[in-house]
Design an enzyme around this catalytic site. Sequence first.
Site, PDB file in Angstrom:
ATOM      1  N   ASP A   1       0.863  -1.168   0.000  1.00 25.54           N
ATOM      2  CA  ASP A   1       0.000   0.000   0.000  1.00 25.54           C
ATOM      3  C   ASP A   1       0.909   1.231   0.000  1.00 25.54           C
ATOM      4  OD1 ASP A   1      -2.314   1.705   0.493  1.00 25.54           O
ATOM      5  OD2 ASP A   1      -1.578   1.828   2.544  1.00 25.54           O
ATOM      6  N   ASP A  49      -1.768  -0.637   5.959  1.00 23.29           N
ATOM      7  CA  ASP A  49      -2.026  -0.097   7.296  1.00 23.29           C
ATOM      8  C   ASP A  49      -3.468   0.332   7.516  1.00 23.29           C
ATOM      9  OD1 ASP A  49      -1.731   3.416   7.398  1.00 23.29           O
ATOM     10  OD2 ASP A  49      -1.797   2.229   5.566  1.00 23.29           O
ATOM     11  N   ASP A 107      -7.260  -1.560   3.538  1.00 23.93           N
ATOM     12  CA  ASP A 107      -6.341  -2.649   3.184  1.00 23.93           C
ATOM     13  C   ASP A 107      -6.758  -3.982   3.797  1.00 23.93           C
ATOM     14  OD1 ASP A 107      -4.595  -0.893   1.811  1.00 23.93           O
ATOM     15  OD2 ASP A 107      -3.690  -0.287   3.706  1.00 23.93           O
TER      16      ASP A 107
END
Length: 675
Positions: A343, A561, A565
């Site tokens: 990410d 995080d 996600d």
Amino acid sequence: MTTDLTTFDAPARPAPASRPLRWWRSGAGSLPEVRWALAATALFAAGGLAQLGGAPAWLWWALYLACYAAGGWEPGLAGLKALREKTLDVDLLMVVAAIGAAAIGQVFDGALLIVIFATSGALEAVATKRTEDSVRGLLDLAPDQATRVDADGDEEVVAAADLRVGDVIVVRPGERIGADGRVVAGVSDVDQASITGESIPADKQSGDEVFAGTMNGTGALRVQVTRPAGETVIARIVAMVEQAGATKARTQLFIEKVEQRYSIVMVAATLALFTLPLLWGTSVQDSLLRAMTFMIVASPCAVVLATMPPLLAAIATAGRNGVLVKSAVVMEHLADVDLVAFDKTGTLTEGRPYLTCLRVLPGTAATARSGSEGGVRADRLLALAAAAEQGSEHPLGRAIVAAAHHQRLPLPAAADFAALPGRGVRARVDGRLVEIGSPAHLLDQTAGGAMSGDAEQARQVVAEVEGDGHSAVLLLLDGRPVAVLGLADRMRAGAAQAVAQLTGLTGTAPVLLTGDNPRAAARVAEQAGITDVRAGLLPQDKVEAVHELRRQGARPALVGDGVNDAPALASAHAGIAMGGSGAALTLQAADAVITRDDLSTVPAVLALARRARRLVVANLVIAGTFIAVLVAWDLFGELPLPLGVAGHEGSTVIVGLNGLRLLRDAAWKRVPLEH
């Protein structure tokens, strides 16, 4: 004129202290599996102390047998139920082997086996419960109530679950949005990082889409509901995490995958060794002794210890170095990873904006009332902008003020401060009208008359700044554009090195999966050395991207995080969460947690997992060799029981000590980072 990108970087902050991670605590004590496992372990420890202390044999035998009862009744009952379904699992086999060990005097061995399996079952139960609790807790992101407006303009507070498509709700500053919908009136900025992962709040006005659970900024919005409560993006995240978690729950350790065949062969062989000699006239005692000897030497104690100690030692070593790996199954999965996906916001980057450049527009020296040097003009303009932004709560405003403080610029007092939702701020500083905010809105008021040339120059600079992947903010003095400020998230220290190490370790370059806009994603990817970039992804898009990687034959690990996600983390071959900045659900959905937000631990833990797997393979070879030799001796010769026990215990000790090598500090330092 452009001020260098590094000029206004605030000093790097230390990694945020990891907040208490409660995934192993909450509700664990209420699980019967945990209580029985703790009781069995305590009784085993008490029995061992009594035996070593020279207590009477009846005492430590009683303690060991109590350990049998506490830790063995549940797997034994489960094994009997499985037997009724015409299946034979390793749980029942372990209980039978433990009883057989006690029958020939090896009660310590049997108790140890019981403790191992009881503890394994307890850990699995805790992990399952915490996953279920975290998924339910995700719904807390969306408010329980919303303010609905009827056709007459009257307001009423209703349950968010009762909202219907077409209803209009009012969202006041600082409130969470109660439903997915489209703005029909009002202007504001909305922090939607929980859904899209964007580090900077998005400006919202009439016609823009908003999501349930996101946080409204400084303006009031009227939102028309476009999806019922059960179909919001946040509800779909819940469903995706549950589905992925259920799929992962079926995974097992390698040794468990072969338990059925091994169990059947071992039980059949034991029965044959007991019954067949009876047909040839052998005494019952001799047949039983041979069968029990076979059960002891063929029991998978050494095989279990061949698998677990290296994995548990690797878990302990990773934990000391800032990575919490939740189970031995996870450590096996980490060893299999051949591609890593990242990410962006809060993972590769720090997750908050910084001032990266200040572009002074041509001909503004006189306007800024400063000298001829570009740096002096830039400092003066930054001080004016920061003075106006001191009363702002917007993240971009705070970043501008932080940059001025870092430069130790004196900030003059501001008067007549006003925050304009979705547009920016306005204040009077040193007798000058300072306006700073959205270029689109501010340039509209300077588009006509004598200022049209300045507006055109400003638009060109804004386009250049945004083209570099930065968020652009326009500064006006007395209604005239004088500078464009660029703001962007900042890369974490060591991110590029971690990407390079992972490329060498796995043989495949990492992938970037982000909900942020393509320009910002491309800028970060270039700095990190990533070429495969997939931007603008909603949570379900990230899940599909992970599934696509798996369909292509990859075993991907995802590092993330945010709440957005969580479904992809649960769907990946291995999910790794950033513990310092990670959302609660993300920490639950992930298989491993980086407690110090240090990206260099990602290649390190993958390499450690691979080393643990190599030790497991070596241990299985050792254990298998001992078992094969001892079994052959018992079948084709006369294996004395004490020698069989000694060989069995010797193999157990060897593989146990070999696996514990990974507990040394050197195990983490020596992990290879080259392919």
